[in-house]
Design a protein around this motif. Structure first.
Motif, PDB file in Angstrom:
ATOM      1  N   LEU A  36     102.312  20.165  87.332  1.00  0.00           N
ATOM      2  CA  LEU A  36     102.574  21.355  88.148  1.00  0.00           C
ATOM      3  C   LEU A  36     101.309  21.828  88.841  1.00  0.00           C
ATOM      4  O   LEU A  36     100.228  21.877  88.255  1.00  0.00           O
ATOM      5  N   SER A  37     101.441  22.212  90.112  1.00  0.00           N
ATOM      6  CA  SER A  37     100.335  22.833  90.834  1.00  0.00           C
ATOM      7  C   SER A  37     100.270  24.308  90.425  1.00  0.00           C
ATOM      8  O   SER A  37     101.138  24.816  89.698  1.00  0.00           O
ATOM      9  N   THR A  38      99.289  25.019  90.946  1.00  0.00           N
ATOM     10  CA  THR A  38      99.149  26.443  90.613  1.00  0.00           C
ATOM     11  C   THR A  38     100.371  27.242  91.060  1.00  0.00           C
ATOM     12  O   THR A  38     100.923  28.054  90.314  1.00  0.00           O
ATOM     13  N   GLU A  39     100.819  27.000  92.316  1.00  0.00           N
ATOM     14  CA  GLU A  39     101.966  27.748  92.842  1.00  0.00           C
ATOM     15  C   GLU A  39     103.247  27.415  92.086  1.00  0.00           C
ATOM     16  O   GLU A  39     104.067  28.295  91.793  1.00  0.00           O
ATOM     17  N   GLU A  40     103.402  26.126  91.750  1.00  0.00           N
ATOM     18  CA  GLU A  40     104.600  25.710  91.003  1.00  0.00           C
ATOM     19  C   GLU A  40     104.594  26.307  89.591  1.00  0.00           C
ATOM     20  O   GLU A  40     105.636  26.703  89.064  1.00  0.00           O
ATOM     21  N   LEU A  41     103.395  26.402  88.998  1.00  0.00           N
ATOM     22  CA  LEU A  41     103.269  27.003  87.666  1.00  0.00           C
ATOM     23  C   LEU A  41     103.653  28.479  87.707  1.00  0.00           C
ATOM     24  O   LEU A  41     104.387  28.964  86.835  1.00  0.00           O
ATOM     25  N   ILE A  42     103.178  29.196  88.723  1.00  0.00           N
ATOM     26  CA  ILE A  42     103.505  30.622  88.855  1.00  0.00           C
ATOM     27  C   ILE A  42     105.011  30.808  89.004  1.00  0.00           C
ATOM     28  O   ILE A  42     105.618  31.690  88.379  1.00  0.00           O
ATOM     29  N   LYS A  43     105.643  29.938  89.828  1.00  0.00           N
ATOM     30  CA  LYS A  43     107.091  30.029  90.031  1.00  0.00           C
ATOM     31  C   LYS A  43     107.848  29.768  88.723  1.00  0.00           C
ATOM     32  O   LYS A  43     108.808  30.465  88.394  1.00  0.00           O
ATOM     33  N   LYS A  44     107.388  28.762  87.976  1.00  0.00           N
ATOM     34  CA  LYS A  44     108.029  28.436  86.704  1.00  0.00           C
ATOM     35  C   LYS A  44     107.934  29.613  85.725  1.00  0.00           C
ATOM     36  O   LYS A  44     108.875  29.919  84.986  1.00  0.00           O
ATOM     37  N   ARG A  86      94.468  35.703  90.279  1.00  0.00           N
ATOM     38  CA  ARG A  86      93.571  35.220  89.222  1.00  0.00           C
ATOM     39  C   ARG A  86      93.862  33.755  88.905  1.00  0.00           C
ATOM     40  O   ARG A  86      92.949  32.972  88.641  1.00  0.00           O
ATOM     41  N   PHE A  87      95.165  33.384  88.900  1.00  0.00           N
ATOM     42  CA  PHE A  87      95.537  31.986  88.672  1.00  0.00           C
ATOM     43  C   PHE A  87      94.903  31.097  89.743  1.00  0.00           C
ATOM     44  O   PHE A  87      94.369  30.029  89.444  1.00  0.00           O
ATOM     45  N   ARG A  88      94.981  31.539  90.996  1.00  0.00           N
ATOM     46  CA  ARG A  88      94.464  30.727  92.115  1.00  0.00           C
ATOM     47  C   ARG A  88      92.938  30.639  92.072  1.00  0.00           C
ATOM     48  O   ARG A  88      92.356  29.567  92.271  1.00  0.00           O
ATOM     49  N   GLU A  89      92.279  31.774  91.833  1.00  0.00           N
ATOM     50  CA  GLU A  89      90.812  31.805  91.854  1.00  0.00           C
ATOM     51  C   GLU A  89      90.204  30.947  90.750  1.00  0.00           C
ATOM     52  O   GLU A  89      89.107  30.400  90.905  1.00  0.00           O
ATOM     53  N   ASN A  90      90.897  30.816  89.630  1.00  0.00           N
ATOM     54  CA  ASN A  90      90.368  30.065  88.488  1.00  0.00           C
ATOM     55  C   ASN A  90      90.995  28.681  88.334  1.00  0.00           C
ATOM     56  O   ASN A  90      90.812  28.031  87.286  1.00  0.00           O
ATOM     57  N   ASP A  91      91.733  28.226  89.380  1.00  0.00           N
ATOM     58  CA  ASP A  91      92.341  26.885  89.374  1.00  0.00           C
ATOM     59  C   ASP A  91      93.192  26.639  88.127  1.00  0.00           C
ATOM     60  O   ASP A  91      93.102  25.575  87.488  1.00  0.00           O
ATOM     61  N   VAL A  92      93.991  27.618  87.768  1.00  0.00           N
ATOM     62  CA  VAL A  92      94.862  27.468  86.604  1.00  0.00           C
ATOM     63  C   VAL A  92      96.160  26.798  87.056  1.00  0.00           C
ATOM     64  O   VAL A  92      97.046  27.429  87.623  1.00  0.00           O
ATOM     65  N   ASP A  93      96.249  25.481  86.812  1.00  0.00           N
ATOM     66  CA  ASP A  93      97.465  24.749  87.141  1.00  0.00           C
ATOM     67  C   ASP A  93      98.069  24.195  85.843  1.00  0.00           C
ATOM     68  O   ASP A  93      97.618  24.528  84.739  1.00  0.00           O
ATOM     69  N   GLY A  94      99.073  23.342  85.979  1.00  0.00           N
ATOM     70  CA  GLY A  94      99.749  22.798  84.805  1.00  0.00           C
ATOM     71  C   GLY A  94      98.835  21.999  83.912  1.00  0.00           C
ATOM     72  O   GLY A  94      98.914  22.081  82.682  1.00  0.00           O
TER      73      GLY A  94
END
Length: 402
Positions: free
Chosen positions: A6-14, A29-37
């Motif tokens: 999952l990418s960051t945007e897909e993770l947020i949607k999930k 915060r998810f985007r700025e810190n590269d929090v992906d799957g």
């Protein structure tokens, strides 16, 4: 789609679909810190999750549930046909050491301590409260292993400070004293667990690592020969006088250099033995070699006279510790020192209790044998011939000998 892909945007949607309400600020915060799957699958610490969902325990808990449900589990599809013999061995296999999970949640503490923590009181200054906090953390960690790694000690200590910032140490990295208290707690709790599988395994491993290839007789001969030779060679009246002068200089210091003391005592040993054999009195010996007044100096002297593989200090500690339970039962409750001992023991941490019992037992010996205590222990006084007190009986000195 697997969590790791999952990418960051897909993770947020999930997460939103799973019922976690994410604000625009939290999404940023998810985007700025590269929090992906992939990042989540590798494991986020409690501090990281707390940063992503600041001021919302509910969201943090929902996020952990989401991660645990979507964590990838790799299964082998190979056929396994275990025979009866192998199955028996597997069933008998001893439990292995587990590691702490990547995300550790600090548990709830006993009600009295938890209420003080909720009120943001500085509990670490109250020994009883601090003891309860350490015990609760120990019980949580002991569910996984009796031998946490240094990183795991740090992980739990940091998590405690992140949750309760007002417990932070005044100096250093903020969690060092909690880290050390946890290590001492585990050491104290492991000591009596002789039948615990994990403890036995580590003790055997440690014993094998330290085991010497030489037998006890060989070590005894080597130690005696080396010590005597090093004492005699190159010493005369002039050099001994210089050594004695150095010893007196060290004795006048609040914190003597033990390396210098041991070296000079070793070099004067043979000369000192000759002086004693020629009739030098105990009073003059103690005046000339003042470190013989100290327990460590006396232990070293006896070890030099009777060299063994296990020194006298260790043998005395082991023997006296075995006698302690019965010895402490003989002490009368009306004795003032007994009341002080009980008060100090109630306020102390669990890992400090063996030391307090040991020193308390030594202090109680005169009263048990009906000796005049004034001949052996001075209460907060200093002898005229020595700057070191024989014993100061105060609460702090029962915890830390002066």
């Amino acid at each position: 789609m697997a969590l790791r892909q999952l990418s960051t945007e897909e993770l947020i949607k999930k997460l939103v679909d799973a019922g976690v309400e994410i604000t625009a600020e939290e999404a940023q915060r998810f985007r700025e810190n590269d929090v992906d799957g992939e990042t989540v699958d590798c494991g986020l610490t409690e501090a990281m999750i707390a940063y992503l969902f600041d001021k919302s325990f509910k969201k943090q808990l929902k996020f952990r549930d989401f991660v645990s449900q979507h964590k990838e589990v790799i299964l082998s599809l190979d056929d396994i046909t275990p025979d009866v013999e192998n199955l028996t061995q597997i069933e008998r296999k001893e439990p292995v050491c587990q590691r702490l999970p990547a995300v550790m949640s600090i548990p709830c503490f006993p009600k009295d301590v938890q209420s003080r923590l909720d009120a943001k009181e500085i509990c670490q200054k109250v020994p009883r409260d601090r003891n309860k906090i350490i015990r609760t953390l120990y019980e949580m960690m002991a569910q996984y292993t009796m031998y946490p790694t240094n990183a795991e000690y740090v992980q739990v200590a940091k998590a405690l400070i992140v949750k309760y910032p007002f417990l932070k140490d005044v100096e250093g990295n903020g969690y060092h004293t909690w880290h050390m208290s946890l290590k001492r707690k585990f050491k104290a709790e492991r000591a009596p667990l002789l039948n615990n599988t994990e403890v036995k395994k580590f003790k055997e491993k440690f014993h094998q690592a330290r085991k010497s290839t030489d037998g006890p007789e060989t070590l005894h001969v080597k130690r005696t020969k080396t010590f005597v030779e090093s004492c005699i060679v190159g010493e005369d009246a002039t050099s001994v006088e210089a050594h004695v002068k150095a010893l007196h200089e060290q004795y006048r210091k609040t914190q003597p250099d033990l390396a210098i003391v041991k070296d000079r005592m070793k070099k004067t040993f043979a000369w000192r033995r000759r002086e004693i054999s020629e009739g030098m009195t105990i009073k003059n010996i103690l005046m000339k070699y003042p470190f013989l007044r100290t327990s460590s100096g006396l232990y070293d002297e006896v070890d030099a006279i009777h060299p063994l593989t296990v020194n006298i200090c260790r043998r005395f500690n082991e023997g006296f510790t075995a006698l302690l339970p019965n010895l402490l039962k003989l002490v009368k409750g009306t004795l003032p020192l007994k009341k002080l001992y009980v008060e100090v023991r109630e306020e102390a941490l669990a890992e400090d209790l063996p030391g307090i019992d040991f020193r308390g037992g030594l202090v109680f010996l005169p009263s048990i044998f009906r000796e005049n205590i004034d001949h052996l222990i001075s209460l907060g006084e200093v002898r005229k011939c020595c700057h070191i007190p024989t014993f100061k009986v105060k609460a702090v000195f029962l915890c830390k000998p002066h």
